[in-house]
Design an enzyme around this catalytic site. Sequence first.
Site, PDB file in Angstrom:
ATOM      1  N   ASP A  59      20.866  41.886  60.630  1.00  0.00           N
ATOM      2  CA  ASP A  59      22.204  41.914  61.237  1.00  0.00           C
ATOM      3  C   ASP A  59      22.537  43.258  61.889  1.00  0.00           C
ATOM      4  O   ASP A  59      23.701  43.529  62.159  1.00  0.00           O
ATOM      5  CB  ASP A  59      23.269  41.618  60.162  1.00  0.00           C
ATOM      6  CG  ASP A  59      23.678  40.155  60.154  1.00  0.00           C
ATOM      7  OD1 ASP A  59      23.339  39.426  61.119  1.00  0.00           O
ATOM      8  OD2 ASP A  59      24.353  39.740  59.185  1.00  0.00           O
ATOM      9  N   LYS A  76      25.087  43.867  64.613  1.00  0.00           N
ATOM     10  CA  LYS A  76      26.549  43.879  64.436  1.00  0.00           C
ATOM     11  C   LYS A  76      27.134  45.243  64.782  1.00  0.00           C
ATOM     12  O   LYS A  76      28.348  45.362  64.991  1.00  0.00           O
ATOM     13  CB  LYS A  76      26.916  43.469  63.000  1.00  0.00           C
ATOM     14  CG  LYS A  76      26.761  41.973  62.792  1.00  0.00           C
ATOM     15  CD  LYS A  76      27.338  41.511  61.480  1.00  0.00           C
ATOM     16  CE  LYS A  76      27.213  39.985  61.363  1.00  0.00           C
ATOM     17  NZ  LYS A  76      27.476  39.513  59.999  1.00  0.00           N
ATOM     18  N   HIS A 100      17.588  34.543  63.237  1.00  0.00           N
ATOM     19  CA  HIS A 100      18.086  34.111  61.927  1.00  0.00           C
ATOM     20  C   HIS A 100      19.246  33.130  62.004  1.00  0.00           C
ATOM     21  O   HIS A 100      19.631  32.552  60.991  1.00  0.00           O
ATOM     22  CB  HIS A 100      18.420  35.316  61.029  1.00  0.00           C
ATOM     23  CG  HIS A 100      19.647  36.085  61.409  1.00  0.00           C
ATOM     24  ND1 HIS A 100      19.632  37.107  62.327  1.00  0.00           N
ATOM     25  CD2 HIS A 100      20.929  35.994  60.986  1.00  0.00           C
ATOM     26  CE1 HIS A 100      20.848  37.610  62.437  1.00  0.00           C
ATOM     27  NE2 HIS A 100      21.659  36.949  61.641  1.00  0.00           N
ATOM     28  N   ASP A 103      20.125  33.837  54.782  1.00  0.00           N
ATOM     29  CA  ASP A 103      21.337  34.309  55.462  1.00  0.00           C
ATOM     30  C   ASP A 103      22.499  33.330  55.287  1.00  0.00           C
ATOM     31  O   ASP A 103      23.601  33.725  54.920  1.00  0.00           O
ATOM     32  CB  ASP A 103      21.023  34.493  56.950  1.00  0.00           C
ATOM     33  CG  ASP A 103      22.264  34.851  57.747  1.00  0.00           C
ATOM     34  OD1 ASP A 103      22.753  35.986  57.579  1.00  0.00           O
ATOM     35  OD2 ASP A 103      22.750  34.004  58.518  1.00  0.00           O
TER      36      ASP A 103
HETATM   37 FE   FE2 Z   1      23.748  37.268  61.268  1.00  0.00          FE
END
Ligand code: FE2
Length: 315
Positions: A183, A186, A238, A267
């Site tokens: 991630d 992000k 993902h 996830d």
């Molecule tokens: Fe994600």
Amino acid sequence: LFLHDPASDELWSCATQGPGDSKITLRLPVKQSLTGRVFRTHQPLCVKDSLTEEEFFLTAVVVNGFLPRSMLMAPVLKSPGQCIGVVQVLDQQVNAFDADDLALLEAIATQVAITLDNARLYEAQKRQFASFVRAFSAALDARDPLTAIHSINVANYAMGIGYFLGLASEELEWLRMAGLLHDVGKIGVREGVLTKPGQLSDEEMNQMRQHASYSFRILSQIEFTDEYRGMDHVAAAHHERLDGSGYPRGLSDGQISFKARILAVADVFDAMTQDRHYRKGMSMEQALAEVDRMTPHQLDGDCVVALKRFLGRGG
Ligand SMILES: [Fe+2]
């Protein structure tokens, strides 16, 4: 093979082979042992009968129950002036070795020095990579603490799934890194969207979904060694689903790699069970029911079974 421990100025048995209890770690004082003499003087040594030598360190014999009478020792030299240890061969008979044996052991000691140095460099490289991963996680943590916890959880679930799928330890380490990094994109999502307490609008949701592509853009900048190659693609995938309903590319079944499937299950399960800025997390049972509802058309059935085994829910 004995290596020097600078803190205690002792030589400790790093690797042993032969009769006696090879699991016991021996520690020899540099100042009062034959092995220590080789270490101090950088000179190889062929001992015909250890019992006639003053510096013979009997404690070592008492510990592992093996009385060496003949000893052959060569210094492990990292550079001409720097000794890092001693390699030695022992025999219970007196006068077991000659000059040719000593020359051979010296040649082996040179190889040992090179191998140890390579191993040290390799370990340093691994630690450096792990520290990069921690730096990424810290950067993400600074933006959104919830995401940082999520990354650690996904790393653990992905390893658990991998374990129950029978993957080798290197593959599990790979999954751990991928979980921590998946991630990272992000970082590129606006804070107002990332930490919004309410439901996201369609436009905000689109922005949020960009993070998978950002993860790829960020991670593809890293020159991964063979060991970690492909992590950028797996991280980017993902949120892909087997029926093609995922994002960012809408990949389907055959296009989604095995590791991306593992990461997807890890996830989605963690995302459901954790509190978000805009909702409370589900219980484990509720989340597993939801995961079941998405399987097998969206999530990989084998990965889901492995997750349940990891969680102690299912055979
Ligand atoms: Fe994600």
